[in-house]
Design a protein around this motif. Structure first.
Motif, mmCIF file in Angstrom:
data_model
loop_
_atom_site.group_PDB
_atom_site.id
_atom_site.type_symbol
_atom_site.label_atom_id
_atom_site.label_comp_id
_atom_site.label_asym_id
_atom_site.label_seq_id
_atom_site.Cartn_x
_atom_site.Cartn_y
_atom_site.Cartn_z
ATOM 1 N N SER A 1 12.192 -2.334 23.270
ATOM 2 C CA SER A 1 12.796 -3.320 23.853
ATOM 3 C C SER A 1 13.981 -3.591 23.044
ATOM 4 C CB SER A 1 11.788 -4.633 23.625
ATOM 5 O OG SER A 1 12.526 -5.872 23.728
ATOM 6 N N ALA B 1 15.842 -6.267 23.188
ATOM 7 C CA ALA B 1 15.790 -7.467 22.919
ATOM 8 C C ALA B 1 14.695 -8.037 21.560
ATOM 9 C CB ALA B 1 15.383 -8.446 24.041
ATOM 10 N N ARG C 1 7.619 -11.720 28.615
ATOM 11 C CA ARG C 1 8.637 -10.852 28.216
ATOM 12 C C ARG C 1 8.709 -10.864 26.454
ATOM 13 N NH1 ARG C 1 14.296 -10.606 31.848
ATOM 14 N NH2 ARG C 1 13.271 -10.700 33.855
ATOM 15 N N HIS D 1 22.482 -6.548 29.695
ATOM 16 C CA HIS D 1 21.194 -6.289 29.454
ATOM 17 C C HIS D 1 20.249 -6.857 30.515
ATOM 18 C CE1 HIS D 1 16.998 -7.580 27.628
ATOM 19 N NE2 HIS D 1 17.105 -6.206 27.544
ATOM 20 N N PRO D 2 20.563 -7.955 31.160
ATOM 21 C CA PRO D 2 19.787 -8.485 32.294
ATOM 22 C C PRO D 2 19.860 -7.755 33.552
ATOM 23 C CG PRO D 2 20.877 -10.376 31.302
ATOM 24 C CD PRO D 2 21.706 -9.058 30.653
ATOM 25 N N ASN E 1 19.848 -4.342 33.468
ATOM 26 C CA ASN E 1 19.417 -3.280 32.943
ATOM 27 C C ASN E 1 17.937 -3.093 32.484
ATOM 28 O OD1 ASN E 1 21.570 -1.999 34.289
ATOM 29 N ND2 ASN E 1 22.613 -1.302 32.103
ATOM 30 N N ASN E 2 17.315 -4.440 32.359
ATOM 31 C CA ASN E 2 16.055 -4.711 31.839
ATOM 32 C C ASN E 2 14.920 -4.014 32.786
ATOM 33 O OD1 ASN E 2 14.343 -5.679 30.249
ATOM 34 N ND2 ASN E 2 14.715 -7.967 30.685
ATOM 35 N N THR E 3 13.781 -3.973 32.085
ATOM 36 C CA THR E 3 12.670 -3.467 32.885
ATOM 37 C C THR E 3 12.442 -3.699 34.301
ATOM 38 O OG1 THR E 3 11.831 -3.684 30.637
ATOM 39 C CG2 THR E 3 10.444 -2.362 32.403
ATOM 40 N N GLN F 1 21.831 -2.583 22.059
ATOM 41 C CA GLN F 1 22.188 -1.706 23.446
ATOM 42 C C GLN F 1 22.916 -0.414 23.278
ATOM 43 O OE1 GLN F 1 22.148 -3.664 26.346
ATOM 44 N NE2 GLN F 1 22.389 -1.732 27.136
ATOM 45 N N ASN G 1 19.934 1.800 23.714
ATOM 46 C CA ASN G 1 19.459 2.128 25.093
ATOM 47 C C ASN G 1 20.439 3.055 25.677
ATOM 48 O OD1 ASN G 1 17.223 0.512 24.912
ATOM 49 N ND2 ASN G 1 17.978 -1.252 26.074
#
Ligand SMILES: N[C@@H](CCC(=O)N[C@@H](CS)C(=O)NCC(=O)O)C(=O)O
Length: 211
Positions: free
Chosen positions: A9, A11, A53, A107-108, A110-112, A169, A172
């Motif tokens: 994660s 974040a 989350r 990020h939002p 490309n998040n899970t 980031q 990732n």
């Protein structure tokens, strides 16, 4: 303090860096975001964080804090040294802007959860999902590359909130094979940060739940 985290994660990675920079000890509670549809969706974790989350930080008096930027701000307010933002208001706004390009704009998307939604509800092929992922990272990184100041860190000679958000980031982006040749400043900032123990210890591969 107790940090609900998952090694991959980004974040949670931000908060791990922040805790390390402040020299604060914490216990990791791993929440697997993939196994069995995500252990974050289990009732016991929902009771900790209704948003289901990570990260979630249990503060010393027992309150649960969520949202990485709110947690990092709390840590900065309660442990002012070293500061995560410069003293000058304009420089502070610039550091926050870089951080928010990552945390609010890249990020939002490309998040899970959104990626899973593209796959399961929108029935997109993996190649289309990968293209989506790359697109939003590259668009955000183009802006960051233009905004990063002479280093070694994103906002100059001191580590700031911008670096705390950028390094996870970049990790990732590398994992998802986004080409980074166009972003020499980002790559340089990432290398400078990872040379610091606080960043290195926070890396996904150095977590107790790393796979
Ligand atoms: N804006 C939140 C994002 C938190 C977040 O989305 N975390 C991801 C992991 S990086 C997560 O728990 N995803 C689980 C899911 O989407 O089901 C923050 O900065 O803390």
């Amino acid at each position: 303090m107790k940090l609900y985290s998952y090694f991959r994660s980004s974040a949670a990675y931000r908060v791990r860096i922040a805790l390390n920079l402040k020299g604060l000890a914490y216990e990791t509670v791993s929440v697997h975001l993939v196994k069995e549809g995500g252990h974050n969706r289990r009732p016991e974790f929902r009771a900790v964080n209704p948003q289901m989350r990570v990260p979630a930080l249990v503060a010393p008096a027992g309150e649960v804090l969520i949202q990485s930027l709110a947690i990092i701000e709390y840590l900065d307010e309660t442990h002012p040294a070293p500061p995560f933002l410069p003293g000058d208001p304009i420089a502070r706004a610039k550091a926050r802007a870089l951080a928010q390009i990552v945390a609010c704009d890249i990020h939002p998307l490309n998040n899970t959860s959104p990626l899973r939604y593209l796959k399961n509800q929108m029935h997109q092929e993996q190649s289309a999902i990968d293209a989506w992922y790359h697109h939003w990272v590259i668009e955000g990184f183009e802006a960051l590359e233009a905004l990063i100041e002479p280093g070694p860190y994103a906002c100059g000679k001191d580590v700031t909130l911008a670096d705390i958000c950028l390094v996870p980031q970049v990790a990732n982006a590398r994992r998802l094979k986004v080409p980074l040749q166009k972003f020499p400043k980002i790559v340089g900032v990432d290398a400078a940060c990872l040379a610091l123990s606080a960043f290195d210890r926070a890396r996904p591969e150095n977590q107790p739940d790393a796979e």
